[in-house]
Design a protein around this motif. Structure first.
Motif, PDB file in Angstrom:
ATOM      1  N   UNK A 105       0.824  -1.202   0.000  1.00 30.27           N
ATOM      2  CA  UNK A 105       0.000   0.000   0.000  1.00 30.27           C
ATOM      3  C   UNK A 105       0.859   1.254   0.000  1.00 30.27           C
ATOM      4  N   UNK A 106       1.981   1.226   0.704  1.00 33.20           N
ATOM      5  CA  UNK A 106       2.876   2.379   0.726  1.00 33.20           C
ATOM      6  C   UNK A 106       3.472   2.641  -0.643  1.00 33.20           C
ATOM      7  N   UNK A 107       3.809   1.579  -1.372  1.00 34.63           N
ATOM      8  CA  UNK A 107       4.344   1.758  -2.730  1.00 34.63           C
ATOM      9  C   UNK A 107       3.284   2.378  -3.638  1.00 34.63           C
ATOM     10  N   UNK A 108       2.038   1.920  -3.494  1.00 35.78           N
ATOM     11  CA  UNK A 108       0.961   2.509  -4.278  1.00 35.78           C
ATOM     12  C   UNK A 108       0.757   3.981  -3.947  1.00 35.78           C
ATOM     13  N   UNK A 109       0.781   4.332  -2.663  1.00 35.78           N
ATOM     14  CA  UNK A 109       0.611   5.730  -2.260  1.00 35.78           C
ATOM     15  C   UNK A 109       1.761   6.590  -2.761  1.00 35.78           C
ATOM     16  N   UNK A 110       2.969   6.014  -2.790  1.00 35.24           N
ATOM     17  CA  UNK A 110       4.134   6.760  -3.280  1.00 35.24           C
ATOM     18  C   UNK A 110       4.002   7.059  -4.775  1.00 35.24           C
ATOM     19  N   UNK A 111       3.538   6.070  -5.535  1.00 33.37           N
ATOM     20  CA  UNK A 111       3.353   6.290  -6.967  1.00 33.37           C
ATOM     21  C   UNK A 111       2.266   7.343  -7.237  1.00 33.37           C
ATOM     22  N   UNK A 112       1.199   7.291  -6.451  1.00 28.87           N
ATOM     23  CA  UNK A 112       0.137   8.287  -6.616  1.00 28.87           C
ATOM     24  C   UNK A 112       0.632   9.678  -6.249  1.00 28.87           C
ATOM     25  N   UNK A 113       1.461   9.761  -5.207  1.00 34.65           N
ATOM     26  CA  UNK A 113       2.006  11.057  -4.793  1.00 34.65           C
ATOM     27  C   UNK A 113       2.913  11.636  -5.874  1.00 34.65           C
ATOM     28  N   UNK A 114       3.737  10.777  -6.461  1.00 32.63           N
ATOM     29  CA  UNK A 114       4.614  11.253  -7.536  1.00 32.63           C
ATOM     30  C   UNK A 114       3.808  11.759  -8.726  1.00 32.63           C
ATOM     31  N   UNK A 115       2.686  11.109  -9.019  1.00 34.31           N
ATOM     32  CA  UNK A 115       1.872  11.498 -10.169  1.00 34.31           C
ATOM     33  C   UNK A 115       1.160  12.830  -9.919  1.00 34.31           C
ATOM     34  N   UNK A 116       0.660  13.043  -8.687  1.00 44.49           N
ATOM     35  CA  UNK A 116      -0.114  14.245  -8.377  1.00 44.49           C
ATOM     36  C   UNK A 116       0.705  15.297  -7.614  1.00 44.49           C
ATOM     37  N   UNK A 117       2.036  15.212  -7.693  1.00 42.57           N
ATOM     38  CA  UNK A 117       2.875  16.105  -6.899  1.00 42.57           C
ATOM     39  C   UNK A 117       2.609  17.582  -7.208  1.00 42.57           C
ATOM     40  N   UNK A 118       2.317  17.919  -8.427  1.00 43.89           N
ATOM     41  CA  UNK A 118       2.120  19.316  -8.798  1.00 43.89           C
ATOM     42  C   UNK A 118       0.701  19.820  -8.492  1.00 43.89           C
ATOM     43  N   UNK A 119      -0.163  18.944  -8.058  1.00 46.15           N
ATOM     44  CA  UNK A 119      -1.527  19.350  -7.712  1.00 46.15           C
ATOM     45  C   UNK A 119      -1.597  19.586  -6.210  1.00 46.15           C
ATOM     46  N   UNK A 120      -1.654  20.851  -5.805  1.00 39.99           N
ATOM     47  CA  UNK A 120      -1.534  21.186  -4.392  1.00 39.99           C
ATOM     48  C   UNK A 120      -2.674  20.621  -3.555  1.00 39.99           C
ATOM     49  N   UNK A 121      -3.867  20.605  -4.089  1.00 36.35           N
ATOM     50  CA  UNK A 121      -5.009  20.141  -3.302  1.00 36.35           C
ATOM     51  C   UNK A 121      -4.966  18.645  -3.009  1.00 36.35           C
ATOM     52  N   UNK A 122      -4.232  17.904  -3.807  1.00 36.68           N
ATOM     53  CA  UNK A 122      -4.150  16.451  -3.614  1.00 36.68           C
ATOM     54  C   UNK A 122      -2.831  16.040  -2.977  1.00 36.68           C
ATOM     55  N   UNK A 123      -1.788  16.856  -3.161  1.00 35.79           N
ATOM     56  CA  UNK A 123      -0.452  16.474  -2.717  1.00 35.79           C
ATOM     57  C   UNK A 123      -0.397  16.244  -1.189  1.00 35.79           C
ATOM     58  N   UNK A 124      -0.910  17.187  -0.416  1.00 34.36           N
ATOM     59  CA  UNK A 124      -0.796  17.058   1.038  1.00 34.36           C
ATOM     60  C   UNK A 124      -1.594  15.863   1.580  1.00 34.36           C
TER      61      UNK A 124
END
Length: 833
Positions: free
Chosen positions: A49-68
């Motif tokens: 699950x952590x690997x999945x969350x990391x991949x999602x974070x990398x994909x949405x890193x530039x979207x401030x509302x989703x990044x945090x």
């Protein structure tokens, strides 16, 4: 220095990296707590699950509302994964699986400084292998166990200390119910063998100096003030602090006598202030003119960082001290790296780092109180200060408002933890803290100065002791008075831990409401008024009073002890209050103010208190210390005395076959570089002008016997108006009594008072009756044995004299308490007990 609470500019918002650290830290801590509540999480599934969350974070890193939110989710999963990894259920090599009733052998290394609990030492041992007796195959295991062994010294030259590699043989039991969270099992009084030494040599060196500094403080101050200063400066709680500990707990000032972040902060600030000469003083002007070179600032920074680390270890390296040490280092490093310091970021970073190394630290009481207390001070202090702001118009009002608000904020944030841990809720805490906390910086400064100058000169250390003594007296008396006020605290013995969450939920909602609706303060009414503009009348009056007290106390302390013309002999009842006497101790002050201590009993705190009550607060010396027999119930107290007092001469009668206890005694004498004499029959010691000690026994050749009572040092004291025969444990030795009677004329044994160590459960030896008849005393003083034999009653039973001695008045120290005998040219008398 670490800020008590942040400046307004640092509170409202964060830079982006700082906010990310806070979000990540919050998620990490929440993940650990969730994993603790729901222990069914699989480490493998959490990692996926952590690997999945990391991949999602990398994909949405530039979207401030989703990044945090994704960042919080990632660290929540990682926190849960880290916690499940240390659970014994998920670790087949955990030592927790070896708990059983069978006898095993365990190999490990002492991973922390030993702690004292009564007359035992508690060791934390990081285990490495386990086997059964007789087997040569070792099974790899890991984890920490708590080992209880005999001992009364934090650092024991003949025992196990930090870094020692051990082999233990015994039974592994379940961990203590209220012990440290990282302890997975315990051993009680196992067979112990030291096989080598490991650990960190720097940490071992600092732990050694911690004990040395404790000894310096105890040599410079009377008890319990020495124990109080040791607790404040070094974070060590010795037995002598016992009477004060409960008062500190119930008044909400326990943070003064335990390792705390505030103390590390004060020490770091002190070092930082001293280092300013590198870039602001005369040296900076000579080297760099108005432009201060970068290396000077970096040198100052490195020295401060090293000092923070050293003092963190010296103060016990507890979780609270480590938390403050890390935050202090961040505070010092931030400006050197061109970054602004934010206390929320620092708290989040520190909590993440500590729980990454040991997730169980979240269940450590010291960490909880330190973390929540700091957070509460930051969040609640401004809101508590605002309604109290009108009080700032009073003299000293700023000081009262500031101290009271900080105390209330810390208490508000830690109330459930304090209630669950100490089972008390203090209502007097704000007042007690206002009376004592302002002096903490001065006391720590003087305590550190005492330790530093004590390495050079004992006289300089004594002067520092004179300076800090009135402050310690004031703090202890203030705490005791506050604790004695009716309704000062409420005892709570049956509390459910779930109530803590019910407490923090509305508290969090209230805080969110305040933050959402915070309004600006009118001009001139802001609680966080800069220190430079505050009225200092209250503080000036306080410091003036302290200065006058110090000067007056120092002047009085400098007066020499005057001869009274009277010999005072105290037969001390050594032992805890409400328990039977534990060994003998005799304190003598001669007519010309010389001091003698004969034997020391078994209970160190009661002996320390008795001596300090009979000596001026400034006197840290004894002219003569005598050990009559190398039994534990005579020797244990003296072992402490010769390290805390400057002793003129140490005397005993030697020992044919030294035990480990007696070897430690002689080693301590050698380490302290004390003059030592082994005396036998015929020797005479002159103590001052008017008092002499005649050694009546043993002979020049010690009697080869398994009974150490056969070679007891028998002393006859001669002083104006009084003769005293100290038989001690020789009263239980048929050989010593018969030899004394046959080899000594009756006139040479003549005494007004005879003292013995008796046993009411045993009949009086006929040899003792004959010897007492030769002495013709008017009074017989009996000290009961320190330990009752199995099956005997625990109450004190006086000896029954035969009919031939019935005319002699007998007094039992165990029943009557301390007995004081005085003698002068007109004769002698016994003071009423």
């Amino acid at each position: 220095m670490d800020k008590t609470w942040p400046e307004p500019a640092s509170v409202p918002g964060f830079a982006l990296p700082g906010l990310s650290v806070v979000v990540a830290g919050s998620g990490w801590l929440a993940g650990i707590l969730l994993a603790a509540w729901f222990a069914a999480f699989s480490p493998f599934l959490l990692l996926c699950a952590a690997i999945g969350a990391l991949l999602a974070l990398a994909y949405y890193w530039r979207t401030r509302t989703i990044r945090q939110p994704l960042l919080a989710l990632l660290f929540l999963i990682l926190g849960a994964w880290r916690y499940t990894g240390v659970l014994p259920a998920n670790d087949p090599l955990s030592i927790a699986h070896q708990v059983s009733s069978r006898v095993v052998k365990v190999q490990g290394t002492v991973s922390d400084e030993p702690r004292l609990e009564g007359r035992t030492r508690l060791l934390k041992v990081a285990v490495e292998g386990i086997t059964t007796p007789g087997s040569t195959a070792w099974q790899a295991v890991h984890g920490t166990i708590e080992v209880q062994i005999s001992g009364t010294s934090i650092e024991d030259i003949y025992g196990a200390n930090y870094g020692d590699q051990l082999t233990l043989q015994g039974k592994l039991g379940a961990p203590p119910p209220h012990g440290p969270a990282d302890v997975l099992a315990q051993m009680t009084f196992p067979r112990l063998t030291i096989t080598g030494h490991g650990g960190n040599s720097l940490v071992a060196w600092l732990y050694h100096w911690r004990v040395q500094f404790m000894t310096l403080i105890e040599q410079s101050l009377p008890q319990p003030y020495a124990a109080l200063l040791v607790a404040i400066v070094l974070g060590l709680r010795t037995q002598q602090l016992g009477p004060l500990s409960q008062a500190f707990n119930v008044t909400g000032t326990a943070h003064l006598i335990v390792p705390s972040g505030f103390k590390v902060t004060l020490a770091a600030g002190l070092v930082a202030s001293c280092m300013r000469w590198l870039y602001e003083g005369w040296l900076a002007t000579k080297i760099g003119g108005s432009r201060v070179r970068s290396w000077q600032r970096w040198l100052s920074t490195i020295i401060v960082l090293l000092s923070i680390g050293a003092y963190t270890i010296l103060s016990g390296a507890g979780s609270a001290a480590i938390r403050s040490g890390v935050m202090g280092c961040l505070l010092v490093l931030a400006p050197r790296l061109g970054r602004s310091y934010n206390i929320y970021t620092a708290l989040a970073f520190t909590a993440m780092g500590m729980s990454l190394l040991d997730p169980l630290v979240l269940w450590d009481t010291g960490f909880q109180l330190s973390f929540l207390g700091t957070l509460g001070i930051v969040l609640f202090t401004p809101h508590i200060q605002r309604p109290l702001h009108p009080l700032t118009r009073l003299p000293g009002g700023h000081f009262l408002v500031e101290t009271g608000a900080v105390t209330l904020a810390a208490q508000l944030a830690t109330l459930p933890i304090f209630a669950l841990t100490f089972q008390q809720i203090s209502f007097i805490a704000p007042i007690a803290n206002m009376l004592t906390v302002p002096l903490l910086g001065i006391v720590i400064t003087l305590g550190l100065l005492l330790c530093a100058v004590g390495l050079i000169s004992t006289l300089a250390a004594a002067i520092c002791g004179w300076l800090v003594w009135p402050l310690l007296w004031y703090m202890s008396q203030s705490i005791l008075i506050c604790a004695s006020i009716p309704g000062a605290y409420l005892s709570v013995t049956t509390l459910d831990s779930r109530l803590a969450w019910l407490y923090y939920l509305p508290l969090s909602l209230w805080l969110l409401f305040l933050l959402k609706h915070r309004s600006s303060y009118p001009a001139g009414e802001k609680p966080n008024i800069p220190r430079e503009s505050r009225s200092n009348w209250g503080r000036r009056l306080l410091y003036a009073g302290i200065a006058i007290t110090i000067i007056a106390t120092t002047a009085i302390a400098s007066l020499p002890s005057q001869a009274t013309g009277t010999t005072i002999i105290d037969f001390l009842r050594v032992g805890p209050t409400g328990k039977p006497a534990q060994g003998e101790a005799i304190f003598i002050r001669t007519a010309d103010a010389k001091t003698i201590l004969i034997d020391g009993g078994l209970d160190v705190p009661s002996l320390s208190q008795a001596l300090d009550n009979r000596l001026p607060s400034w006197q840290r010396s004894l002219d003569l210390v005598i050990l009559t027999v190398p039994r534990t119930d005579h020797l244990l107290g003296l072992q402490d005395v010769v390290t805390r007092y400057r002793v003129g001469t140490v005397v005993d009668g030697g020992m044919l076959h030294p035990s480990a206890t007696y070897a430690r005694w002689r080693q301590t004498i050698q380490e302290q570089q004390l003059p030592y004499q082994s005396l036998t029959r015929g020797n005479v010691l002159a103590v001052g002008k008017y008092t002499s000690l005649q050694i009546m026994w043993p002979g020049a050749q010690l009697h080869p016997s398994n009974s150490i009572q056969d070679n007891t040092l028998v002393i006859r004291l001669m002083a104006p108006g009084i003769r005293l025969l100290l038989l001690g444990t020789a009263a239980q030795s048929q050989y010593a009594l018969s030899q004394l009677s046959s080899q000594t004329t009756s006139g040479a044994l003549g005494a007004d008072i005879v003292q013995i160590v008796g046993d009411g459960q045993q009949p009086v030896r006929k040899e003792l009756s004959l010897l007492v008849q030769q002495a013709h005393p008017s009074l017989l003083i009996e000290t009961p044995p320190a330990k009752q034999k199995k099956g005997q009653a625990t109450d004190v039973t006086a000896i029954k004299l035969p009919e031939t001695l019935s005319h002699i008045h007998t007094v039992n120290v165990g029943k009557a308490g301390t007995i004081e005998v005085t003698g002068d040219a007109q004769g002698w008398k016994v003071a009423p007990p």
